[in-house]
Write a protein that holds these residues in place. Structure first.
Motif, PDB file in Angstrom:
ATOM      1  N   GLU A  97      14.875  12.031   8.133  1.00 62.76           N
ATOM      2  CA  GLU A  97      14.908  10.997   9.167  1.00 62.76           C
ATOM      3  C   GLU A  97      14.185   9.725   8.746  1.00 62.76           C
ATOM      4  O   GLU A  97      14.411   8.647   9.297  1.00 62.76           O
ATOM      5  N   THR A  98      13.277   9.843   7.783  1.00 62.02           N
ATOM      6  CA  THR A  98      12.412   8.733   7.399  1.00 62.02           C
ATOM      7  C   THR A  98      13.128   7.779   6.450  1.00 62.02           C
ATOM      8  O   THR A  98      13.691   8.199   5.434  1.00 62.02           O
ATOM      9  N   THR A  99      13.102   6.495   6.771  1.00 58.61           N
ATOM     10  CA  THR A  99      13.763   5.503   5.920  1.00 58.61           C
ATOM     11  C   THR A  99      12.912   5.189   4.693  1.00 58.61           C
ATOM     12  O   THR A  99      11.711   5.484   4.642  1.00 58.61           O
ATOM     13  N   ASP A 100      13.542   4.546   3.728  1.00 60.04           N
ATOM     14  CA  ASP A 100      12.815   4.117   2.527  1.00 60.04           C
ATOM     15  C   ASP A 100      11.646   3.210   2.898  1.00 60.04           C
ATOM     16  O   ASP A 100      10.525   3.365   2.387  1.00 60.04           O
ATOM     17  N   ASP A 101      11.904   2.251   3.785  1.00 67.10           N
ATOM     18  CA  ASP A 101      10.862   1.299   4.158  1.00 67.10           C
ATOM     19  C   ASP A 101       9.704   1.990   4.873  1.00 67.10           C
ATOM     20  O   ASP A 101       8.529   1.655   4.645  1.00 67.10           O
ATOM     21  N   GLU A 102      10.006   2.944   5.754  1.00 65.39           N
ATOM     22  CA  GLU A 102       8.955   3.664   6.472  1.00 65.39           C
ATOM     23  C   GLU A 102       8.092   4.467   5.504  1.00 65.39           C
ATOM     24  O   GLU A 102       6.864   4.489   5.629  1.00 65.39           O
ATOM     25  N   LEU A 103       8.725   5.104   4.537  1.00 59.71           N
ATOM     26  CA  LEU A 103       7.986   5.927   3.580  1.00 59.71           C
ATOM     27  C   LEU A 103       7.071   5.058   2.715  1.00 59.71           C
ATOM     28  O   LEU A 103       5.880   5.342   2.574  1.00 59.71           O
ATOM     29  N   ARG A 104       7.640   4.009   2.160  1.00 59.26           N
ATOM     30  CA  ARG A 104       6.850   3.140   1.279  1.00 59.26           C
ATOM     31  C   ARG A 104       5.721   2.441   2.037  1.00 59.26           C
ATOM     32  O   ARG A 104       4.611   2.286   1.525  1.00 59.26           O
ATOM     33  N   ALA A 105       5.999   2.026   3.264  1.00 52.49           N
ATOM     34  CA  ALA A 105       4.986   1.310   4.044  1.00 52.49           C
ATOM     35  C   ALA A 105       3.779   2.196   4.317  1.00 52.49           C
ATOM     36  O   ALA A 105       2.633   1.727   4.287  1.00 52.49           O
ATOM     37  N   LEU A 106       4.018   3.466   4.599  1.00 53.18           N
ATOM     38  CA  LEU A 106       2.894   4.349   4.899  1.00 53.18           C
ATOM     39  C   LEU A 106       2.073   4.638   3.652  1.00 53.18           C
ATOM     40  O   LEU A 106       0.838   4.728   3.722  1.00 53.18           O
ATOM     41  N   PHE A 107       2.719   4.791   2.508  1.00 53.60           N
ATOM     42  CA  PHE A 107       1.959   4.971   1.266  1.00 53.60           C
ATOM     43  C   PHE A 107       1.170   3.710   0.926  1.00 53.60           C
ATOM     44  O   PHE A 107       0.040   3.797   0.429  1.00 53.60           O
ATOM     45  N   ASP A 108       1.740   2.540   1.178  1.00 48.57           N
ATOM     46  CA  ASP A 108       0.993   1.300   0.949  1.00 48.57           C
ATOM     47  C   ASP A 108      -0.267   1.256   1.805  1.00 48.57           C
ATOM     48  O   ASP A 108      -1.343   0.839   1.342  1.00 48.57           O
ATOM     49  N   LEU A 109      -0.145   1.683   3.061  1.00 46.70           N
ATOM     50  CA  LEU A 109      -1.260   1.610   4.004  1.00 46.70           C
ATOM     51  C   LEU A 109      -2.317   2.671   3.739  1.00 46.70           C
ATOM     52  O   LEU A 109      -3.517   2.384   3.755  1.00 46.70           O
ATOM     53  N   HIS A 110      -1.892   3.907   3.497  1.00 49.16           N
ATOM     54  CA  HIS A 110      -2.827   5.033   3.412  1.00 49.16           C
ATOM     55  C   HIS A 110      -3.292   5.372   1.999  1.00 49.16           C
ATOM     56  O   HIS A 110      -4.295   6.073   1.843  1.00 49.16           O
ATOM     57  N   VAL A 111      -2.561   4.917   0.988  1.00 51.04           N
ATOM     58  CA  VAL A 111      -2.918   5.279  -0.391  1.00 51.04           C
ATOM     59  C   VAL A 111      -3.222   4.046  -1.234  1.00 51.04           C
ATOM     60  O   VAL A 111      -4.306   3.927  -1.806  1.00 51.04           O
ATOM     61  N   MET A 112      -2.276   3.128  -1.316  1.00 46.20           N
ATOM     62  CA  MET A 112      -2.460   1.988  -2.210  1.00 46.20           C
ATOM     63  C   MET A 112      -3.598   1.087  -1.747  1.00 46.20           C
ATOM     64  O   MET A 112      -4.436   0.678  -2.564  1.00 46.20           O
ATOM     65  N   GLY A 113      -3.648   0.780  -0.457  1.00 47.16           N
ATOM     66  CA  GLY A 113      -4.733  -0.062   0.046  1.00 47.16           C
ATOM     67  C   GLY A 113      -6.107   0.520  -0.232  1.00 47.16           C
ATOM     68  O   GLY A 113      -6.980  -0.148  -0.812  1.00 47.16           O
ATOM     69  N   PRO A 114      -6.357   1.791   0.176  1.00 46.62           N
ATOM     70  CA  PRO A 114      -7.646   2.401  -0.141  1.00 46.62           C
ATOM     71  C   PRO A 114      -7.931   2.481  -1.639  1.00 46.62           C
ATOM     72  O   PRO A 114      -9.078   2.313  -2.069  1.00 46.62           O
ATOM     73  N   ALA A 115      -6.892   2.737  -2.432  1.00 48.91           N
ATOM     74  CA  ALA A 115      -7.094   2.808  -3.886  1.00 48.91           C
ATOM     75  C   ALA A 115      -7.536   1.460  -4.433  1.00 48.91           C
ATOM     76  O   ALA A 115      -8.478   1.369  -5.243  1.00 48.91           O
ATOM     77  N   PHE A 116      -6.870   0.384  -3.992  1.00 50.55           N
ATOM     78  CA  PHE A 116      -7.228  -0.951  -4.475  1.00 50.55           C
ATOM     79  C   PHE A 116      -8.640  -1.343  -4.037  1.00 50.55           C
ATOM     80  O   PHE A 116      -9.415  -1.897  -4.826  1.00 50.55           O
ATOM     81  N   LEU A 117      -8.980  -1.068  -2.782  1.00 51.32           N
ATOM     82  CA  LEU A 117     -10.306  -1.438  -2.288  1.00 51.32           C
ATOM     83  C   LEU A 117     -11.395  -0.614  -2.971  1.00 51.32           C
ATOM     84  O   LEU A 117     -12.458  -1.150  -3.320  1.00 51.32           O
ATOM     85  N   THR A 118     -11.147   0.672  -3.152  1.00 51.00           N
ATOM     86  CA  THR A 118     -12.125   1.515  -3.845  1.00 51.00           C
ATOM     87  C   THR A 118     -12.328   1.029  -5.268  1.00 51.00           C
ATOM     88  O   THR A 118     -13.462   0.907  -5.755  1.00 51.00           O
ATOM     89  N   ARG A 119     -11.230   0.749  -5.954  1.00 50.17           N
ATOM     90  CA  ARG A 119     -11.318   0.247  -7.332  1.00 50.17           C
ATOM     91  C   ARG A 119     -12.102  -1.052  -7.394  1.00 50.17           C
ATOM     92  O   ARG A 119     -12.896  -1.269  -8.321  1.00 50.17           O
ATOM     93  N   ALA A 120     -11.914  -1.923  -6.389  1.00 46.01           N
ATOM     94  CA  ALA A 120     -12.632  -3.196  -6.369  1.00 46.01           C
ATOM     95  C   ALA A 120     -14.122  -3.014  -6.132  1.00 46.01           C
ATOM     96  O   ALA A 120     -14.943  -3.802  -6.620  1.00 46.01           O
ATOM     97  N   ALA A 121     -14.482  -1.963  -5.372  1.00 46.72           N
ATOM     98  CA  ALA A 121     -15.896  -1.738  -5.057  1.00 46.72           C
ATOM     99  C   ALA A 121     -16.659  -1.093  -6.210  1.00 46.72           C
ATOM    100  O   ALA A 121     -17.878  -1.273  -6.326  1.00 46.72           O
ATOM    101  N   LEU A 122     -15.983  -0.342  -7.055  1.00 50.14           N
ATOM    102  CA  LEU A 122     -16.674   0.448  -8.083  1.00 50.14           C
ATOM    103  C   LEU A 122     -17.533  -0.388  -9.037  1.00 50.14           C
ATOM    104  O   LEU A 122     -18.661   0.029  -9.346  1.00 50.14           O
ATOM    105  N   PRO A 123     -17.079  -1.548  -9.527  1.00 48.24           N
ATOM    106  CA  PRO A 123     -17.965  -2.324 -10.410  1.00 48.24           C
ATOM    107  C   PRO A 123     -19.267  -2.735  -9.726  1.00 48.24           C
ATOM    108  O   PRO A 123     -20.335  -2.751 -10.365  1.00 48.24           O
ATOM    109  N   HIS A 124     -19.201  -3.047  -8.450  1.00 46.09           N
ATOM    110  CA  HIS A 124     -20.411  -3.435  -7.719  1.00 46.09           C
ATOM    111  C   HIS A 124     -21.328  -2.228  -7.526  1.00 46.09           C
ATOM    112  O   HIS A 124     -22.559  -2.346  -7.657  1.00 46.09           O
ATOM    113  N   PHE A 125     -20.753  -1.086  -7.207  1.00 52.67           N
ATOM    114  CA  PHE A 125     -21.561   0.124  -7.061  1.00 52.67           C
ATOM    115  C   PHE A 125     -22.213   0.494  -8.393  1.00 52.67           C
ATOM    116  O   PHE A 125     -23.366   0.932  -8.428  1.00 52.67           O
TER     117      PHE A 125
END
Length: 287
Positions: A97-125
């Motif tokens: 039932e899930t469209t391509d856009d729905e699937l990709r959007a949720l991975f962007d929100l729940h995985v890619m965003g946190p991954a990018f922010l975590t990666r950005a914080a690591l040098p400072h930590f």
């Protein structure tokens, strides 16, 4: 972790993000409260002008923008102590039932965003020699329910990434939070993405869809108590990597772990028999 800290909390305008922001401020800390729309944060910022700083941020944006946001927090406040990746939403639909856009959007929100922010914080930590990342996962990061397949897949991915990064960065504290059903705004009318239903999935996905559309206000979990629990775990000398929250989460995860252990035990002879130096072994009789 003690003393005044600087937090960056995404999805801070409501739900867990709002509750965590309020708890951190009550503890004497400073919070950069990020949300796509910051108008909902105006009252909190006005009440704590020196402790709450609204930040307009879309965590699904380009990684360069997220890195710049983290760098700017450190430049203005001198440090970043706790990153809370909380922004998220519910999506209901069978995979078909899930469209391509729905699937990709949720991975962007729940995985890619946190991954990018975590990666950005690591040098400072690393430069500070300390820091913490709170990943707001879900009981769905361990327990699967029909209709939540894509949602659970994003949380499984976030948990796997975090468990690995925690081993790569022993100077950083990682806390994966796995709430059950809490009275946040995830289930409010119109909040969840509902994939177009197919009749073939009415028996399996239908109950989940009904729960999400009609369950707002009936969830057993209290977001304020969840925020207090998160701060308590972060401050503990023996902080866990994973923190389930709510009786439903604990019960569901315990049932899943028991099932995994049972499968592992029953099929161990076949599993270990695949080694190059295996001494035999065949399929066990189901018991």
């Amino acid at each position: 972790m003690t003393g005044s800290r600087v937090w960056l909390v995404t999805g801070a305008s409501s739900g867990f993000g709002r509750a965590i922001t309020e708890a951190a401020v009550a503890a004497g800390d400073t919070v950069v409260a990020a949300a796509r729309r910051t108008d909902a944060l105006a009252g909190l910022a006005d009440a704590h002008p020196d402790r709450v700083e609204p930040l307009a941020l879309d965590v699904t944006g380009p990684s360069a923008d997220l890195t710049a946001a983290v760098d700017d927090v450190v430049a203005r406040h001198g440090r970043l102590d706790v990153l809370v990746n909380n922004a998220g939403r519910t999506q209901v639909g069978a995979l078909e039932e899930t469209t391509d856009d729905e699937l990709r959007a949720l991975f962007d929100l729940h995985v890619m965003g946190p991954a990018f922010l975590t990666r950005a914080a690591l040098p400072h930590f690393r430069a500070q020699g300390s820091g913490a990342v709170v990943q707001m996962s879900s009981v769905g990061g361990q327990v699967c329910v029909p209709g939540f397949g894509v949602y659970c897949a994003t949380k499984f991915a976030l948990e796997g990434l975090t468990e690995t990064v925690a081993q790569e960065c022993p100077h950083v504290r990682f806390l994966v939070v796995e709430p059950g059903a809490f009275r946040t705004e995830l289930f409010r009318p119109g909040a969840a993405v509902m994939s177009t239903p197919m009749a073939a999935y009415e028996d399996t996905v239908g109950p989940t869809r009904a729960f999400v559309t009609g369950g707002d206000g009936t969830q057993p979990g209290d977001p304020a108590k969840a925020a207090t629990a998160i701060l308590t775990a972060l401050a503990a000398d023996d902080a866990p990597l994973r923190l389930p929250l709510g009786r439903d989460a604990v019960a569901g995860i315990r049932t899943r772990l028991a099932g995994l252990a049972d499968d592992l035990e029953r099929w161990e002879p076949l599993s270990v028999g695949t080694d190059v130096s295996a001494g035999g072994g065949g399929a066990p009789a189901p018991r």
